[in-house]
Write a protein that holds these residues in place. Structure first.
Motif, PDB file in Angstrom:
ATOM      1  N   UNK A 247       0.826  -1.211   0.000  1.00 19.29           N
ATOM      2  CA  UNK A 247       0.000   0.000   0.000  1.00 19.29           C
ATOM      3  C   UNK A 247       0.863   1.265   0.000  1.00 19.29           C
ATOM      4  N   UNK A 248       1.954   1.225   0.747  1.00 17.98           N
ATOM      5  CA  UNK A 248       2.827   2.395   0.793  1.00 17.98           C
ATOM      6  C   UNK A 248       3.496   2.603  -0.565  1.00 17.98           C
ATOM      7  N   UNK A 249       3.907   1.529  -1.203  1.00 20.95           N
ATOM      8  CA  UNK A 249       4.497   1.646  -2.538  1.00 20.95           C
ATOM      9  C   UNK A 249       3.493   2.242  -3.524  1.00 20.95           C
ATOM     10  N   UNK A 250       2.228   1.833  -3.400  1.00 22.05           N
ATOM     11  CA  UNK A 250       1.175   2.396  -4.260  1.00 22.05           C
ATOM     12  C   UNK A 250       1.006   3.891  -4.001  1.00 22.05           C
ATOM     13  N   UNK A 251       0.884   4.258  -2.721  1.00 18.31           N
ATOM     14  CA  UNK A 251       0.699   5.672  -2.388  1.00 18.31           C
ATOM     15  C   UNK A 251       1.906   6.518  -2.808  1.00 18.31           C
ATOM     16  N   UNK A 252       3.066   5.944  -2.644  1.00 15.36           N
ATOM     17  CA  UNK A 252       4.286   6.643  -3.070  1.00 15.36           C
ATOM     18  C   UNK A 252       4.263   6.881  -4.579  1.00 15.36           C
ATOM     19  N   UNK A 253       3.813   5.883  -5.332  1.00 13.39           N
ATOM     20  CA  UNK A 253       3.689   6.044  -6.781  1.00 13.39           C
ATOM     21  C   UNK A 253       2.737   7.165  -7.145  1.00 13.39           C
ATOM     22  N   UNK A 254       1.641   7.286  -6.392  1.00 12.44           N
ATOM     23  CA  UNK A 254       0.652   8.333  -6.660  1.00 12.44           C
ATOM     24  C   UNK A 254       1.265   9.717  -6.484  1.00 12.44           C
ATOM     25  N   UNK A 255       2.028   9.905  -5.419  1.00 13.36           N
ATOM     26  CA  UNK A 255       2.650  11.209  -5.175  1.00 13.36           C
ATOM     27  C   UNK A 255       3.728  11.501  -6.217  1.00 13.36           C
ATOM     28  N   UNK A 256       4.521  10.496  -6.564  1.00 10.83           N
ATOM     29  CA  UNK A 256       5.543  10.702  -7.595  1.00 10.83           C
ATOM     30  C   UNK A 256       4.898  11.091  -8.921  1.00 10.83           C
ATOM     31  N   UNK A 257       3.757  10.494  -9.213  1.00  6.34           N
ATOM     32  CA  UNK A 257       3.008  10.858 -10.424  1.00  6.34           C
ATOM     33  C   UNK A 257       2.623  12.334 -10.378  1.00  6.34           C
ATOM     34  N   UNK A 258       2.079  12.773  -9.240  1.00  6.31           N
ATOM     35  CA  UNK A 258       1.666  14.172  -9.108  1.00  6.31           C
ATOM     36  C   UNK A 258       2.850  15.117  -9.187  1.00  6.31           C
ATOM     37  N   UNK A 259       4.022  14.646  -8.773  1.00  2.64           N
ATOM     38  CA  UNK A 259       5.233  15.468  -8.858  1.00  2.64           C
ATOM     39  C   UNK A 259       5.832  15.475 -10.263  1.00  2.64           C
ATOM     40  N   UNK A 260       5.207  14.707 -11.169  1.00  3.08           N
ATOM     41  CA  UNK A 260       5.709  14.651 -12.538  1.00  3.08           C
ATOM     42  C   UNK A 260       6.920  13.763 -12.707  1.00  3.08           C
TER      43      UNK A 260
END
Length: 760
Positions: A247-260
């Motif tokens: 779950x943390x890896x998923x959430x981390x991916x979401x934030x990295x996506x938003x950061x471009x």
């Protein structure tokens, strides 16, 4: 030497102390020693079972609890502990039966009531669980565990404010209760109280720095606050503690996506999917990242994998539809949105995007219905309000469209797209100063917003502000709204600054035929600067352009290009020559035809007996404003009883006009009109051309033929405002729609003018 013998009771006390000291193996051996001497010691069997549980030996624990209960059926501690093991094993029905047995022994045992409620909670029987916690708290109001558990149940019931009260009571009793702090953070998060959530998680982490879930949840709240770098650090902290936390890896991916940081986001999603192959949320996040990277086919594969795992996953279906929309597959996109709505009928994103797909399919009334449904579910949804405005605009309900855009930007003041669309509506309302201000708001929010710059240029140009207009007009090369296929030339673009004497320049078409005909007037001016001019135009224009002065070579678009030093598209030439209204090169004719073509068409049309009037009533069906600028042939019927010979200049006739054309005395040469040189030759045989805003109007003007152009209420920029002439074409006369935006008033004006023209 004297040997001291310990009693069983003393050995039990030592075993108990060893257990509490964490010396489990020593405690276990002492229990076994007691049982070898006293097999019927229920207390020792209970302690041994507790030790078994701590060592993860659940089956052995259950066996020892059962032995203890055979000896003492009313052993309440053993019954309570046995229930906890069954719950940990997920055997909830057996655990509930066990606690009911304990309640029969001691109905008001607080721990039993609390633990039984925990089982009911796991079974989803939240109301019963809440009743159990409340009963325990009546017996022991200062029971922090029950208060915390009660909060979790209230959370499950969606009663987050009540849950906060329960967590607050638990923390008042035990300020260092980490689980209650974490759970309180979750309730704050659900109530969108993200700052309070972060504060709660911070307190939990200060007490227990190795609490991975607290770090992960803190990252979620920081993300909602837009503090994405901090969120990323929080997720990284959680992963340092638990590297395999999917779950943390998923959430981390979401934030990295938003950061471009798309590649890192994909790596994080892929790591989560390595741990959990059937993780639909991670598959959707991965698809969204690929979609933003324009890897649409790969994004579709990711969404399809998510849907294979969870066929009714609305978010995956919505994202899949959005990707299909980006690929121009509107019918398939619509099907995907419909599937999402079958799963979640009030899904605002699905309703909004469904409206967009229907809009693209020109199903405007249905699109509006879908957008209204979205707004019924979420009245302040800025995207739905913006899209409704776009559809209302298409339905020509302009004041309503403007109101919808106004509400969208009031709901979301940083919504650049809504400000741009608002500007488009204001343009069509002929409120150009306000349109310019709206585009400026969009550009202030997003300085590189190409569509807003391009649309702003149209408002500047239509009001005659060519100085600013031409500069902003260059943004069309990057603006999706302009619908241009950008050319990837290695040679530099020439915009008038550099000396081109002795150089070879490629002048190439970019938009419609009309634009090329309008701006090719600049070719002699380019040649006058000493350049060798190569023109690249569409095949139907090649023969026509052969009569243009200053051209060295003409190439049909798509054919191999010769060497050249620099290049410029035709619509950029006014910027290159810094054209203003008073300096437009307006001398006509600048196009001519060979005598052979004129002679051929003179013979084809026959002897002239009456005034000859050419008619062009419809343009390219793919033009973005075709519904506004084109008309039906029957709209021109009031002209056809005038004493004149009417000639159709339409190369292709739309199905709805075929019957009208056959029923009236109008000359047709559709099959003979091979290219624009044929159309030009036919126009040369006429006395007057009457045309809507299409390439025929430009061609007649370029040939110095009298041309009456029928212009929409909010005109294309080149026809300017409130004038009946054109600085581009001296022989043009403009007839404009009134505020009614209808053609009948225009046709009435044209009829009166035509009666005068034919009489003359």
């Amino acid at each position: 030497m004297t040997t001291v013998s310990l009693t069983v009771s003393e050995v039990f006390d030592i075993a108990l102390k060893s257990y509490y000291a964490g010396k489990l193996a020593e405690a276990e051996q002492l229990c076994l020693k007691i049982l070898s001497a006293d097999p019927d010691s229920a207390a020792t069997l209970n302690l041994l079972a507790v030790i078994n549980t701590s060592l993860g030996r659940h089956d052995a624990a259950l066996a020892n609890y059962d032995r203890a209960l055979l000896l003492r059926p009313d052993f309440i501690q053993a019954l309570n502990n046995r229930g906890a093991v069954l719950k940990a094993l997920g055997r909830y029905d057996e655990a509930l039966e066990n606690y009911d047995r304990a309640r029969a022994v001691q109905p008001d045992h607080v721990e039993v009531l609390n633990n039984r409620a925990g089982v009911l909670q796991e079974l989803g029987r939240y109301d019963e669980a809440l009743e159990g916690y409340d009963r325990a708290l009546v017996l022991r109001p200062d029971y922090p565990e029950a208060l915390n558990n009660r909060g979790v149940t209230l959370q499950a019931l969606g009663r987050h404010a009540a849950a906060l009260t329960s967590y607050g009571a638990a923390l008042a009793l035990r300020p260092d209760f980490v689980e209650a702090l974490v759970n309180r953070g979750i309730s704050h998060y659900e109530l969108k109280q993200f700052r309070e959530a972060v504060e709660s998680y911070d307190r939990a982490i200060a007490l227990r720095p190795d609490h991975a879930d607290a770090l992960s949840n803190r990252g979620n709240a920081l993300d909602e606050l837009g503090r994405r770098e901090e969120a990323l650090a929080s997720y990284n902290g959680a992963l340092n503690l638990q590297p395999h936390h999917a779950e943390v890896l998923y959430n981390r991916g979401t934030v990295l996506h938003k950061l471009g940081r798309f590649d890192e986001a994909l790596a994080s999603y892929d790591a989560a999917l390595t741990l959990r192959l059937d993780y639909p949320e991670a598959l959707v996040g991965r698809g969204a990242t690929l979609q933003d990277q324009k890897q649409f086919d790969e994004a579709l594969k990711s969404y399809d994998r998510a849907i294979a795992v969870r066929p009714d996953y609305a978010q995956a279906l919505v994202n899949r539809g959005a990707t299909l929309h980006d690929l121009g597959r509107s019918d398939e996109a619509l099907q995907s949105f419909e599937r999402a709505l079958a799963s979640e009928p009030d899904n605002v994103e699905a309703l909004t995007n469904r409206g967009v797909a229907m809009h693209d399919l020109a199903r405007y009334d249905e699109a509006l219905t879908s957008q209204e449904r979205a707004l019924a579910a979420r009245p302040d949804d800025a995207a739905a309000l913006n899209n409704r405005g776009v559809t209302l605009h298409k339905l020509r309900r302009l004041e309503e469209a403007l109101a919808s855009h106004d509400t969208a930007v009031a709901s979301r003041p940083d919504y650049a797209e809504a400000f741009a669309n608002r500007g488009v509506t204001l343009y069509d309302l002929k409120r150009f100063d306000e349109a310019l201000a709206s585009y400026d708001r969009a550009i202030a929010l997003r300085p590189d917003y190409a569509d807003a710059h391009f649309l702003k240029s149209l408002s500047s140009l239509v009001t005659g502000d060519f100085e600013r207009g031409w500069i902003e007009y260059e943004w069309r090369h990057k603006a999706p709204t302009a619908r241009l296929a950008e050319r990837d030339f290695t040679q530099p673009r020439w915009l008038g600054e550099d000396d081109i004497a002795g150089k070879t320049i490629l002048l190439h078409s970019e938009q419609g035929f009309g634009d090329t005909i309008q701006f090719c007037r600049y070719v002699p001016l380019v040649a006058a600067r000493g350049a060798h001019v190569i023109m690249e135009v569409e095949e139907p224009l090649c023969e026509l352009m052969a009569g243009l002065a200053g051209t060295t070579q003409i190439i049909a678009k798509g054919d191999p290009l010769p060497d050249f030093d620099c290049q410029c598209s035709f619509p950029s030439l006014p910027l290159a020559f810094r054209s203003r209204l008073e300096t437009i090169p307006a001398r006509t004719p600048y196009l001519s035809l060979p005598a052979q073509a004129l002679e051929y068409w003179s013979g084809l049309i026959g002897p002239k007996r009456r005034t000859r009037i050419g008619l062009a009533w419809a343009g390219n069906t793919k033009h973005v404003r075709d519904r506004e600028r084109s008309m039906r042939l029957r709209d021109l019927l009031p002209l056809l009883d005038i004493d004149a010979t009417f000639v159709s200049l339409q190369k292709e006739v739309r199905p709805g006009d075929v019957e009208t054309l056959e029923n009236y005395d109008i000359l047709q040469f559709g099959e003979e009109l091979g290219d624009f040189s044929d159309t030009a030759a036919l126009i040369s045989q006429l006395d007057l051309v009457i045309s809507v805003d299409t390439s025929v109007a430009h061609l007649a003007g370029a040939l110095q033929k009298p041309v009456w152009i029928l212009v929409t209420h909010a005109p294309d920029w080149r026809w300017l405002l409130d004038r009946d002439d054109s600085p581009w074409y001296p022989t043009a006369r403009l007839f404009r729609q009134s505020d009614s935006r209808a053609w009948d008033g225009v046709i009435a004006q044209v009829r009166n003018a035509l009666l005068e023209f034919t009489a003359g």
